[in-house]
Every structure is written in structure tokens, then in C-alpha cells.
Write a protein that holds these residues in place. Structure first.
Motif, PDB file in Angstrom:
ATOM      1  N   VAL A 161      41.199  40.835  41.546  1.00  0.00           N
ATOM      2  CA  VAL A 161      42.277  40.395  41.419  1.00  0.00           C
ATOM      3  C   VAL A 161      43.350  41.251  40.761  1.00  0.00           C
ATOM      4  N   PRO A 162      44.794  41.193  41.071  1.00  0.00           N
ATOM      5  CA  PRO A 162      45.576  42.268  40.257  1.00  0.00           C
ATOM      6  C   PRO A 162      45.377  42.173  38.725  1.00  0.00           C
ATOM      7  N   THR A 163      45.894  43.138  38.356  1.00  0.00           N
ATOM      8  CA  THR A 163      45.705  43.222  36.793  1.00  0.00           C
ATOM      9  C   THR A 163      46.271  42.192  36.086  1.00  0.00           C
ATOM     10  N   LYS A 164      47.605  41.709  36.532  1.00  0.00           N
ATOM     11  CA  LYS A 164      48.511  40.717  35.950  1.00  0.00           C
ATOM     12  C   LYS A 164      47.828  39.585  35.693  1.00  0.00           C
ATOM     13  N   ALA A 165      46.674  39.326  36.681  1.00  0.00           N
ATOM     14  CA  ALA A 165      46.139  37.867  36.888  1.00  0.00           C
ATOM     15  C   ALA A 165      44.799  37.810  36.267  1.00  0.00           C
ATOM     16  N   ILE A 166      43.964  38.919  35.647  1.00  0.00           N
ATOM     17  CA  ILE A 166      42.845  39.276  35.211  1.00  0.00           C
ATOM     18  C   ILE A 166      42.548  38.058  33.915  1.00  0.00           C
ATOM     19  N   ARG A 167      43.680  37.947  33.038  1.00  0.00           N
ATOM     20  CA  ARG A 167      43.143  37.176  31.965  1.00  0.00           C
ATOM     21  C   ARG A 167      43.174  35.587  32.410  1.00  0.00           C
ATOM     22  N   GLU A 168      44.436  35.325  33.213  1.00  0.00           N
ATOM     23  CA  GLU A 168      44.159  33.822  33.802  1.00  0.00           C
ATOM     24  C   GLU A 168      43.012  33.361  34.395  1.00  0.00           C
ATOM     25  N   VAL A 169      42.625  34.481  35.611  1.00  0.00           N
ATOM     26  CA  VAL A 169      41.382  34.171  36.072  1.00  0.00           C
ATOM     27  C   VAL A 169      40.207  34.096  35.364  1.00  0.00           C
ATOM     28  N   SER A 170      40.180  35.009  34.588  1.00  0.00           N
ATOM     29  CA  SER A 170      39.035  35.104  33.526  1.00  0.00           C
ATOM     30  C   SER A 170      39.031  33.831  32.677  1.00  0.00           C
ATOM     31  N   GLN A 171      40.054  33.246  32.232  1.00  0.00           N
ATOM     32  CA  GLN A 171      40.093  32.053  31.285  1.00  0.00           C
ATOM     33  C   GLN A 171      39.506  30.776  32.185  1.00  0.00           C
ATOM     34  N   GLN A 172      39.789  30.865  33.512  1.00  0.00           N
ATOM     35  CA  GLN A 172      39.326  29.820  34.487  1.00  0.00           C
ATOM     36  C   GLN A 172      37.795  30.007  34.518  1.00  0.00           C
ATOM     37  N   LEU A 173      37.284  31.085  34.623  1.00  0.00           N
ATOM     38  CA  LEU A 173      36.065  31.233  34.843  1.00  0.00           C
ATOM     39  C   LEU A 173      35.290  30.944  33.584  1.00  0.00           C
ATOM     40  N   ASN A 174      35.956  31.264  32.480  1.00  0.00           N
ATOM     41  CA  ASN A 174      34.998  30.888  31.055  1.00  0.00           C
ATOM     42  C   ASN A 174      35.123  29.215  31.003  1.00  0.00           C
ATOM     43  N   ARG A 175      35.902  28.747  31.517  1.00  0.00           N
ATOM     44  CA  ARG A 175      35.735  27.082  31.565  1.00  0.00           C
ATOM     45  C   ARG A 175      34.607  26.597  32.518  1.00  0.00           C
ATOM     46  N   LEU A 176      34.279  27.324  33.731  1.00  0.00           N
ATOM     47  CA  LEU A 176      33.512  27.042  34.620  1.00  0.00           C
ATOM     48  C   LEU A 176      31.981  27.697  34.486  1.00  0.00           C
TER      49      LEU A 176
END
Length: 345
Positions: free
Chosen positions: A78-93
Motif C-alpha cells: 500500500v502507499p506509504t501514507k496508508a502503511i500505519r493505518e493498514v498495519s493497525q488493522q492487521l494488528n487487531r486481526l
């Protein structure tokens, strides 16, 4: 073979999915847009991003939980600006620790954090040493057509790097390993700044001489900043350095070159980004690198000039004149940087 999730259904994520599919893996390609997932599953195309027919064993998902269920590895694209948001979702899942590989070329403004650092900060069960990076001279359009391509994977955990190498390597996609995570990530990110410059130069009609000089002097800047952050200078002479720099600065496939070309022809940044329709990572990276270089007093005149064009509305021709009229100096002082020698200005 393995179940693998590719998170991000842009051109590069789609191309890497094709490589994994060719290797017999069960590929789950995630997008946050249901209509895109339906197109991939029903028509086996992703026409807004990569104009090739997709193998039928690539299955698209718009639900992240389903996409990562029981997979052996996750590829973050994903684009750099979305890395933290997507990683946070993965952290929950994520319920168990699996291999995470990222193939995103960018850095975070202000902090100059690399993507592997950003991911590990958001995942509770992962350290920075666990993350794998994949980078190198690799246009998605050519990878999707199975044209010969060579990249590098890197992790401080050599077993994770080897797993990534085994996942991807085949007769048209050769994969090397490297222990230099810092150099691999910075080479892939910083070359986008120089590619913007190459596009600007071509847009101004300056020819091959100017572009060759820009690429060469740009490599010195990349090495200067990279080694200040702990990278091995020799990494920048390899695939993720000079290799990626050449391909990104000289091809119409490069969105950073295309964006720069429009800037050189007189278009404004907002207009260029609207026209591109895809993320131009070099813009964010130029801001991050310029800010860091200013704070650390690292000399990066090309980066500074591109920053002025992007964010201070300076005319490209004026920036070129500024670069060409810099004080006289000895080239060998700069070439020494490529082998870790003298860093004098």
C-alpha cells in the motif's frame, strides 16, 4: 504451495500477485474497494492499474480478515501514507505471527521513518528485525508481462529473507538477498526524488547529457543521506540503488518520471497529481528528505531544488541555473562517498 495475502491491489501489488500465482501459490489480493475486487474475480483484470489478464488463482477480497485467514505470509504493497493505518488493522486481526514482507518505496515525512520501522511500531508482536523488504528495478507493467526482472529482499532475520526469496523467485523474477535493510529501503525511496528531477529535465527539453549528470549526482546524494543513517554505501551500487535509479529515471512507466515531466512542461503540482490518478511517492519523500537534510546539515542540492519546485513554486529553469552555478569542487571528494570515504562538502 502456500497461501499468501497481498495487501494493496494497485499496479505493483497486482504484478507481485502474478509472480506468486505463477509459482503456484494461493494468492489473496486485498483491496478496500468492492467493485475492484468484483472486477478481478469476475473478469480477471485490474484494468485501472495493470492492463494484463490475471491468473484465475488470484482471488480478490475487500474484507481484510478473510484475505489474511490462514496465510503463510503477508505482502504489504500500500502507499506509504496508508502503511500505519493498514498495519493497525492487521494488528487487531492477526492471531499468530507470520512473515510480513513489504514492497512499498517511501519514507514518512518529518520522522524520516522507513516503512519497516513504521510497520513494526504498529504491530505488537513484531520487532523491526522481523520485517522483510522487497525492492529493486521493477516496473509493474513489465513484471506483469513476465519480462526478466531482478530484485533484492532484505531482513535482519535471514530466515525471513530466505522465505521471501523462495516465495518469489522464478525464471522471470530473480531474487537476491541482502542484510542491509536500511540501504535497501532508502535506495528504493530516495531514487523517486531523482526520478522527479529526471522527468523535469526531460520536460524542459534538456537532453541526455543533463539527465546523465542528474542521475550520477543524484546517486551521490542518496549515498550521502543513506550512509548518514547507517546504510552500507555499496548497497547503492547494487539493484536497489543504481539499478532502481536508472529504471525509474529513464522510463515512461515511472509515475515519478511522468509527474516530473509534467512539472517541467509548466504544470502545477496539484494539477499533476490530479492527472496522474495514482500515488507519486517522490513528492512525499522529497519533503521528508529535504527536512531531514536541513536538520542534519547534509548537502543535497538536487533534493533541495526539487523541494523548491514542488513546495515553494520555484520555476524549474531557475532551479537548474541554481544547480549549474554552484561553487567549483573536486568530484573525487563525492565519489569517495560511494565507498565510505571522505564526506567533506
Amino acid at each position: 504451495m502456500s497461501k499468501v495475502a497481498v495487501i494493496g491491489a494497485g499496479s505493483w501489488g497486482t504484478a507481485l500477485s502474478i509472480v506468486l500465482s505463477d509459482n503456484g501459490h494461493d494468492v489473496r489480493l486485498w483491496t478496500h474497494r468492492k467493485e475492484q475486487a468484483d472486477m478481478i474475480n469476475n473478469q480477471h483484470v485490474n484494468e485501472n492499474y495493470l492492463k494484463v489478464n490475471l491468473p484465475e488463482n488470484i482471488k480478490a477480497y475487500d474484507d481484510l480478515h478473510s484475505a489474511i485467514d490462514d496465510v503463510k505470509a503477508i505482502i504489504l504493497v500500500v502507499p506509504t501514507k496508508a502503511i500505519r493505518e493498514v498495519s493497525q488493522q492487521l494488528n487487531r486481526l492477526l492471531k499468530k505471527k507470520i512473515t510480513i514482507i513489504h514492497a512499498t518505496k517511501g519514507i514518512e515525512p518529518e520522522s524520516l521513518k522507513r516503512v519497516s520501522q513504521m510497520i513494526s511500531e504498529e504491530l505488537d508482536s513484531y520487532s523491526y528485525e522481523d520485517i522483510v523488504v522487497l525492492s529493486g528495478p521493477s516496473h509493474a507493467e513489465e513484471v506483469g508481462k513476465r519480462l526478466p526482472t531482478t530484485v533484492t529482499v532484505s531482513s535482519l532475520d535471514s530466515s525471513n529473507a530466505k522465505l521471501a526469496q523462495d516465495l518469489f523467485i522464478n525464471e522471470s523474477f530473480r531474487v537476491y538477498t541482502s542484510p542491509d535493510v536500511v540501504g535497501i529501503e532508502l535506495g528504493g525511496a530516495l531514487k523517486n526524488i531523482i526520478a522527479l528531477g529526471a522527468g523535469i529535465s526531460d520536460g524542459l527539453g534538456y537532453g541526455d547529457n543533463a539527465k546523465a549528470a542528474l542521475i550520477t549526482r543524484g546517486l551521490a546524494e542518496i549515498t550521502r543521506l543513506g550512509t548518514s543513517l547507517g546504510a552500507n554505501p555499496l548497497t547503492f551500487l547494487g539493484l536497489p540503488g543504481v539499478g532502481d535509479l536508472i529504471v525509474t529515471c529513464t522510463s515512461v512507466h515511472s509515475r515519478n518520471w511522468r509527474a516530473g515531466n509534467l512539472l517541467g512542461k509548466g504544470h502545477k503540482l496539484d494539477e499533476v497529481l490530479d492527472q496522474m490518478g495514482m500515488v507519486v511517492e517522490g513528492v512525499r519523500t522529497a519533503k521528508a528528505a529535504y527536512q531531514f537534510a536541513e536538520d542534519q546539515e547534509i548537502e543535497m542540492p538536487i533534493t533541495a531544488g526539487i523541494y523548491q519546485i514542488l513546495f515553494e513554486n520555484k520555476y524549474p529553469r531557475e532551479v537548474v541555473e541554481q544547480l549549474m552555478s554552484r561553487n567549483k569542487r573536486e568530484e573525487m571528494d563525492d565519489l569517495a562517498e560511494l565507498i565510505g570515504g571522505n564526506y567533506s562538502k
